[in-house]
Design an enzyme around this catalytic site. Structure first.
Site, PDB file in Angstrom:
ATOM      1  N   CYS A  36      -4.491   7.626   8.849  1.00 34.21           N
ATOM      2  CA  CYS A  36      -3.071   7.327   8.653  1.00 34.21           C
ATOM      3  C   CYS A  36      -2.187   8.531   8.955  1.00 34.21           C
ATOM      4  O   CYS A  36      -0.965   8.404   9.022  1.00 34.21           O
ATOM      5  CB  CYS A  36      -2.834   6.834   7.232  1.00 34.21           C
ATOM      6  SG  CYS A  36      -3.921   5.469   6.802  1.00 34.21           S
ATOM      7  N   CYS A  89       1.640  -3.866  -1.811  1.00 36.52           N
ATOM      8  CA  CYS A  89       0.872  -3.335  -0.676  1.00 36.52           C
ATOM      9  C   CYS A  89       1.720  -3.395   0.592  1.00 36.52           C
ATOM     10  O   CYS A  89       2.448  -4.353   0.817  1.00 36.52           O
ATOM     11  CB  CYS A  89      -0.393  -4.166  -0.439  1.00 36.52           C
ATOM     12  SG  CYS A  89      -1.423  -4.391  -1.888  1.00 36.52           S
ATOM     13  N   HIS A 128       2.687  -0.884   8.650  1.00 36.83           N
ATOM     14  CA  HIS A 128       1.790   0.262   8.757  1.00 36.83           C
ATOM     15  C   HIS A 128       0.895   0.170   9.986  1.00 36.83           C
ATOM     16  O   HIS A 128      -0.259  -0.212   9.886  1.00 36.83           O
ATOM     17  CB  HIS A 128       0.952   0.342   7.465  1.00 36.83           C
ATOM     18  CG  HIS A 128       0.111   1.565   7.338  1.00 36.83           C
ATOM     19  ND1 HIS A 128       0.346   2.722   8.052  1.00 36.83           N
ATOM     20  CD2 HIS A 128      -0.971   1.818   6.572  1.00 36.83           C
ATOM     21  CE1 HIS A 128      -0.572   3.630   7.722  1.00 36.83           C
ATOM     22  NE2 HIS A 128      -1.383   3.109   6.850  1.00 36.83           N
TER      23      HIS A 128
END
Lengths: 384, 151
Positions: A87, A204, A334
């Site tokens: 990430c 989330c 993301h």
């Protein structure tokens, strides 16, 4: 050991661009990346032929993915380095670009992050095979363990975590590039589907596809350039738990300084400032609770104090320390390889005063923090 | 009906072994120099804490307490996991003083801080095999003790 060298160059972000983030079936990673490069060149007001090197961050795009992106724009004989650092890939590409200019190797460098995400929860392979076979790689579950530890230590509640989603989704509603541009309420978060107790779907971050490109240089040619005050990567501190990487804490040899604290301390030292000098923050909110302990570990308040400051509105767009002004991972989505560069992109926009309806009041110094499996912790400080 | 003998195979060799007392024990490594412990056992003789080549193999007692636990409601991604969903997952601190990830035997009454013991149970079936894993469950001796005291 860190040394200071008078020969080191100042480094500036001269141009930046993000694509819209969402699901784009039929659009290839290379064309998303190429769109970002051409637009970033335009934003920087420089020509493609002036770029000396490319650092390209992605996670799931396979071999030589940066070459495929650059190939769409046209090869020019410059080096292309592919960067995979989970990430933190985008921030790592940025840091390599920054260092190569700072040390005098290049004048103008492109940092890019891009990703088309596999669907469903992220199939992280940052775990040993036996842990994968036992089902230990569910990131919301690993965050759930850390969340319960945080609740136990500091008395934080599921309402506190829901408020992170509410704030970030409100900011995201002002970001035309975010995947989700719709407000949610505390009740909606608390009634969303359970993923791994106590974390629910709206705690989330969603997945998304996206690309961000950024031009760094030591010779800024316009007054919109933003100086990079520091860019630091720390990868693992012995003995500290990283549940997202399948690592438990050492019981007898717990470190005196964790990975986030270490990367933040080094970033402040190199930038010659402290947390009190930062006006706007992009913190790491892949799961809502993570934003709270991130704010604390970056030194903005005492451990356990973030939930109350959140309730008081300190981290709102109008607060004294706006956090995740673009909606964060929770709204934006993301795409692993692009995420950390998108955080830096938002700080650049805020410092330029170009953040539109989500612009905060006259910020001069901003900080972006990415972390993730590995573990990695990347802190970037930018200054107008 | 013919009773077909099913072969039980471990999900990975070298995670645990059965002792003469018929109890399973997790296998690990301990550093003779600094006392740090590792699970699973390290095949490379190099202590990740003090960096000395002084590791020895040890067997853990299989008792400890669960520090925190969660119930995973979604299928793990990537196709690596073939067991049942949902499942209970958490961190167990063994009495020897090492924290390990483990699944926990599904028991709605199990809570953080409770004493647990290791068991070897079936994770899933594959062809004619039962694929076995270690898990932890509430310490049966303690629970019986509580019931006796309560009556």
């Amino acid at each position: 050991m860190m040394v200071n060298n008078a020969q080191w160059k100042d480094v500036y972000v001269q141009g930046t661009y993000t694509t819209k983030w969402g699901f784009f079936p039929g659009v290839s990673t290379s064309s998303m990346g190429a769109e970002a490069i051409v637009a970033a060149l335009k934003d920087a007001q420089i020509k493609w032929g002036e770029v000396d090197a490319v650092f390209a961050g992605s996670v799931y795009q396979g071999t030589a993915s940066g070459h495929r992106v650059v190939g769409e724009v046209g090869f020019t004989g410059i080096p292309i380095v592919n960067v995979e650092n989970a990430c933190s890939s985008g921030a790592t590409a940025f840091r390599l670009a920054y260092d190569s200019i700072r040390l005098g190797q290049y004048k103008t460098v492109l940092a890019i992050g891009f990703e088309k995400m596999p669907r469903g929860p992220i199939p992280s392979t940052a775990f040993p095979s036996w842990q994968l076979a036992m089902g230990f790689n569910v990131q919301p579950a690993n965050y759930a363990l850390e969340t319960m530890e945080y609740m136990h230590q500091y008395g934080a509640t599921v309402e506190d975590f829901a408020r992170v989603s509410v704030k970030n989704r409100r900011n995201g509603s002002l970001n035309p590039n975010a995947r989700f541009q719709k407000d949610v309420t505390v009740e909606e978060v608390l009634q969303s589907a359970m993923v791994a107790s106590p974390l629910r779907l709206l705690n989330c971050c969603p997945l998304a596809d996206g690309a961000v490109a950024m031009i760094l240089t030591n010779k800024p040619t316009n007054d919109r350039a933003i100086r990079v005050a520091s860019s630091v990567l720390a990868s693992g501190v012995y003995g500290e738990e990283s549940y997202q990487s399948g690592i438990t804490a050492s019981v007898h040899h717990y470190p005196s300084e964790g990975i986030v604290e270490k990367s933040a301390r080094e970033a402040y030292e190199k930038a010659g400032c402290g947390p009190e000098d930062i006006h706007v923050v992009q913190a790491y909110d892949s799961m809502g609770p993570g934003e709270l302990w991130d704010i604390e570990k970056l030194g903005f308040c005492a451990r356990g104090a973030a939930p109350e400051l959140l309730r008081e509105g300190v981290f709102d767009l109008t607060g004294s320390l706006p956090v995740n002004t673009d909606g964060g991972l929770l709204s934006r989505g993301h795409p692993l390889g692009a995420t950390a560069l998108a955080q830096i992109h938002e700080i650049v926009l805020q410092l330029r005063g170009e953040a539109g309806h989500r612009q905060v009041s006259d910020p001069k110094v901003g900080l972006a923090h990415a972390m993730g499996a590995g573990p990695n912790s990347a802190v970037t400080i930018l200054q107008r | 009906m013919a009773n077909i003998e099913r072969k039980a195979i471990p999900i990975m060799d070298g995670l645990w072994q059965m002792e003469a007392d018929d109890n399973p024990h997790l296998m690990g490594s301990r550093c003779r120099a600094c006392g740090e412990m590792f699970f699973p056992r390290k095949t490379l003789n190099f202590c990740m804490h003090c960096h000395k080549e002084s590791l020895e193999e040890i067997l853990f007692s299989g008792k400890g307490r669960v520090l925190m636990l969660t119930k995973v409601e979604r299928q793990p991604a990537g196709g690596f996991y073939k067991g049942e969903v949902p499942y209970t997952y958490g961190i167990v601190q063994l009495d020897e003083g090492i924290n390990i990830f483990s699944q926990l035997v599904d028991d709605s009454t199990l809570s953080a801080d409770e004493r647990v013991e290791m068991v070897v149970v079936k994770l899933y079936e594959e062809d004619e095999h039962d694929v076995m894993t270690f898990k932890f469950k509430a310490d049966s001796t303690l629970r019986e003790g509580v019931r006796d005291d309560g009556e």
